[in-house]
Design a protein around this motif. Structure first.
Motif, short mmCIF file in Angstrom:
data_model
loop_
_atom_site.label_atom_id
_atom_site.label_comp_id
_atom_site.label_asym_id
_atom_site.label_seq_id
_atom_site.Cartn_x
_atom_site.Cartn_y
_atom_site.Cartn_z
N UNK A 545 0.85 -1.19 0.00
CA UNK A 545 0.00 0.00 0.00
C UNK A 545 0.88 1.24 0.00
N UNK A 546 0.54 2.21 -0.84
CA UNK A 546 1.28 3.47 -0.89
C UNK A 546 0.30 4.63 -0.91
N UNK A 547 0.62 5.64 -0.12
CA UNK A 547 -0.18 6.86 -0.05
C UNK A 547 0.75 8.04 -0.24
N UNK A 548 0.33 9.02 -1.04
CA UNK A 548 1.13 10.24 -1.22
C UNK A 548 0.21 11.45 -1.13
N UNK A 549 0.79 12.57 -0.70
CA UNK A 549 0.01 13.80 -0.55
C UNK A 549 0.79 14.97 -1.09
N UNK A 550 0.05 16.01 -1.49
CA UNK A 550 0.62 17.30 -1.89
C UNK A 550 -0.20 18.37 -1.19
N UNK A 551 0.47 19.33 -0.57
CA UNK A 551 -0.24 20.42 0.07
C UNK A 551 0.41 20.81 1.38
N UNK A 552 0.65 22.10 1.59
CA UNK A 552 1.34 22.54 2.81
C UNK A 552 0.51 22.37 4.08
N UNK A 553 -0.80 22.14 3.94
CA UNK A 553 -1.66 22.04 5.11
C UNK A 553 -1.69 20.66 5.73
N UNK A 554 -1.12 19.64 5.04
CA UNK A 554 -1.16 18.27 5.56
C UNK A 554 -0.15 18.11 6.69
N UNK A 555 -0.61 17.54 7.81
CA UNK A 555 0.27 17.27 8.95
C UNK A 555 0.46 15.78 9.20
N UNK A 556 -0.52 14.95 8.76
CA UNK A 556 -0.45 13.53 9.04
C UNK A 556 -1.16 12.73 7.97
N UNK A 557 -0.64 11.55 7.66
CA UNK A 557 -1.27 10.60 6.76
C UNK A 557 -1.61 9.33 7.52
N UNK A 558 -2.73 8.71 7.12
CA UNK A 558 -3.14 7.43 7.70
C UNK A 558 -3.51 6.46 6.59
N UNK A 559 -3.19 5.19 6.82
CA UNK A 559 -3.74 4.09 6.03
C UNK A 559 -4.67 3.32 6.96
#
Length: 672
Positions: A545-559
């Motif tokens: 599983x892979x998750x990616x984000x773009x954006x200065x407002x993101x502080x945390x990612x979850x799967x």
């Protein structure tokens, strides 16, 4: 009569009628006093709903001791709005509402002064705030007002005010400034903000004075001329969530025109990847300060670079369905300002305040049913009947602004189903089981976290629902928090892959190839597959599983899977492996705190639709989630008996029969 393709004759007549209602009744347009009608009157001055809410409930609690919070909310129409606005502000002075404090020793005027250009007439609202134990007479522009002891009244002022025969010096309310002009140019339509040192906004001629949830004035377009004072001003430009913002401070020359050229930079380009972002719940007219014509929606869509705009016709608190004429004129057709990157359609919001509000995108024709349960009419038929009609007309169906009560992943249904008529999406648990609803607006103007928790319960119980987004932005509102923010401040991105059409976008929604966001780009793959896909795996298979984000407002990612959080990490990229033992799903979530790019008061948020992991041909149906849905239906049955309005026992029985059908579906998903 009208040759403007954006304003057909029937639509033009409707807008004219709305203006007459506004002129006669104010921002509520004469609607009966339900809670959100009362809020509309108050939040014109307060901007944010939560500043009105607590003092209003406090006032009602003093009047009706012993009532629950839900029961008090149901009686919100009883409050004295002017008094609640005064109490919510306390000693603070709003920028759009100067205050005349009436004390035993006299009258004191407090204001954030306006700047007026030469020749522009003066007009303002004024809060008469009595701190006296006896009535006091105030004369405003020749009209006598008696303010009760410790009372309050909001009036309009254009000229003179006197208290007990003594004139009040109104000079703090405004000052005159020499006129200048700005020409604003980006090279393509954008969202602009022009503000003075006092925070006052300046707008092009004819543009409504709109203010977003951050309190920033804004308007849309390109190569625009704005009359301004010849003094320092801040100019900001952006273009929706795929762009950054640019800013300049300028002092325009008196009597001349000063050119300001600013261009926002792209943060990401979704369409270049085959993804198109839409707002599935936007009202053109629904009470407010400035009745809106379709041209305002066109300017907003292009100025925000919003790929898909679903304008919805809907009632407020009575029979009248706002923008019904536009729905009937354009149903089944792209609106005139659509192009290869921007698609606008007219849909509907079917509204029942007890069991939920449902929206439809892509309708071929206008539906007959538009609402139920208003003005004491029956909460009948069940929403399922309306959803079936919308489906038959080609609509992609979903529930808007689903839940308002704070709610966690492990909370029982009783926590959500604890109030009366608060517009929550209560029948979705039944409608999802019966296959009548396609999506849920996880991104909305109310409780995103609560809605996400319910959404994951629903898909964990075996329902296939797409994550969607609808802001409930209202273009006729100028000053009401997220409602007066621009359309598309939250979006559902759908992977279309090819040309953008109503049909291709609807198909992507139906397939669940979506993620919803307040701004961040969020990407999920499971063994290379994206949201909406199903992998049929043997027991013991491993997936990557892979998750990616773009954006200065993101502080945390979850799967997340059906069992909860699988992995958590910082923004950018997050990976995990999963050995599959039983059917489940995988979703990705991005979160962040308050940020200039996030209009929702809770901060930044994004959530994908699932990648489903079937095992040996079996689809996910987690027992705990199935039993949770059954408990929901049991509590919903009680709630309808407590708060529903029915003319016959058969009408209630129609709802209960629907819930029994849904129970049978859920029980069929339990282990033998």
């Amino acid at each position: 009569m009208c040759h403007d393709p954006l304003l057909p004759e029937a639509v033009a007549h409707a807008v004219t009628h709305y203006r007459s209602l506004r002129d006669e009744h104010g921002v509520t347009w004469g609607e009966p006093t339900l809670s959100y009608v009362t809020q509309a009157r108050a939040t014109v001055f307060l901007d944010l709903r939560h500043r009105f809410w607590a003092p209003a409930l406090h006032l009602l609690a003093a009047r009706h001791p012993g009532l629950s919070a839900g029961e008090l909310e149901d009686r919100l129409g009883e409050v004295d709005v002017d008094l609640v606005v005064r109490d919510a502000l306390g000693d603070e002075v709003a920028d759009n509402l100067p205050a005349l404090r009436l004390t035993p020793s006299g009258a004191t005027l407090e204001a954030v002064g306006q700047v007026l250009l030469d020749g522009v007439p003066f007009r303002t609202a004024l809060l008469l705030d009595s701190r006296r134990d006896d009535p006091v007479e105030v004369v405003v522009d020749g009209v006598r007002h008696e303010v009760p002891p410790r009372g309050a009244e909001i009036v309009e002022v254009t000229g003179e005010v006197s208290v007990a025969g003594r004139p009040v010096d109104l000079s703090p309310l405004a000052r005159r400034a020499a006129a200048a002009a700005l020409r604003l140019r980006a090279g393509f339509p954008c969202r602009w903000s022009v503000t003075g040192a006092n925070g006052q906004g300046w707008y092009p001629e004819g543009a409504p004075p709109k203010v977003d949830a951050h309190g920033s004035p804004y308007f849309h377009g390109d190569d625009l001329v704005v009359a301004v004072p010849a003094e320092p001003l801040t100019v900001t430009v952006t273009r929706g969530m795929e762009y950054t913002s640019a800013e300049a401070v300028v002092t325009p020359a008196q009597g001349g025109e000063t050119l300001v050229e600013l261009t926002p930079e792209r943060l990401y380009d979704a369409a270049a990847r085959g993804w198109y972002g839409g707002d599935l719940h936007v009202h053109l007219n629904w009470m407010g300060e400035e009745p809106a014509a379709p041209g305002l929606a066109a300017a907003a869509q292009h100025g925000e670079d919003l790929h898909v705009l679903n304008l919805v016709a809907g009632n407020v608190a009575a029979e009248r369905v706002y923008d019904a004429e536009a729905l009937e004129h354009w149903a089944g057709r792209d609106l005139p300002w659509s192009d290869d990157r921007h698609l606008a359609r007219w849909g509907v919001e079917y509204r029942n305040d007890l069991v939920g509000h449902a929206t439809a995108f892509g309708l071929r024709a206008a539906p007959e049913r538009r609402h139920s349960g208003f003005l004491g009419t029956a909460d009948w038929p069940p929403n399922a009947v309306a959803l079936e009609e919308l489906r038959a007309l080609g609509g992609v169906t979903g529930y808007g602004h689903p839940f308002h009560t704070p709610f966690g992943d492990d909370d029982p249904p009783d926590v959500v189903l604890d109030r009366g008529r608060n517009c929550s999406a209560r029948e979705i648990v039944a409608d999802a089981a019966l296959g009548l609803v396609d999506g849920l607006d996880v991104l909305n103007h109310s409780s995103v976290a609560a809605t996400a928790a319910v959404y994951r319960r629903l898909i964990g119980a075996g329902n296939r629902l797409a994550v969607t987004a609808g802001t409930d932005a209202v273009l006729s509102f100028c000053r009401r928090g997220t409602a007066s923010s621009p359309p598309g401040w939250e979006r559902v991105y759908a992977y279309v892959g090819g040309p953008l059409t109503a049909e291709s976008y609807a198909e992507a929604l139906l397939l669940g190839r979506t993620f919803a966001t307040s701004g961040p780009w969020l990407e999920l793959t499971v063994n290379g597959h994206g949201p909406g896909d199903t992998l049929d795996l043997p027991v013991g298979a491993r997936v990557e599983i892979a998750v990616s984000s773009v954006g200065p407002e993101v502080e945390s990612l979850e799967i997340r899977t059906a069992d909860g959080v699988l992995a958590q990490g910082p923004p950018g990229r997050l990976t995990a492996s999963l050995v599959v033992g039983e059917p489940t799903y995988v979703v990705a979530v991005a979160t962040g705190g308050p940020h200039p790019r996030a209009f929702h008061p809770s901060g930044a948020y994004a959530h994908t639709s699932p990648v489903y992991l079937d095992v040996a041909g079996e689809h996910v149906a987690r027992e705990a989630d199935v039993r949770w849905c059954l408990a929901w239906l049991d509590r919903l049955t009680e709630l309808l008996r407590e708060h529903g309005t029915f003319e016959t026992e058969e009408q209630l029985a129609d709802h209960l029969h629907l819930y029994d059908r849904a129970r049978a579906v859920y029980r069929g998903r339990l282990p033998a």
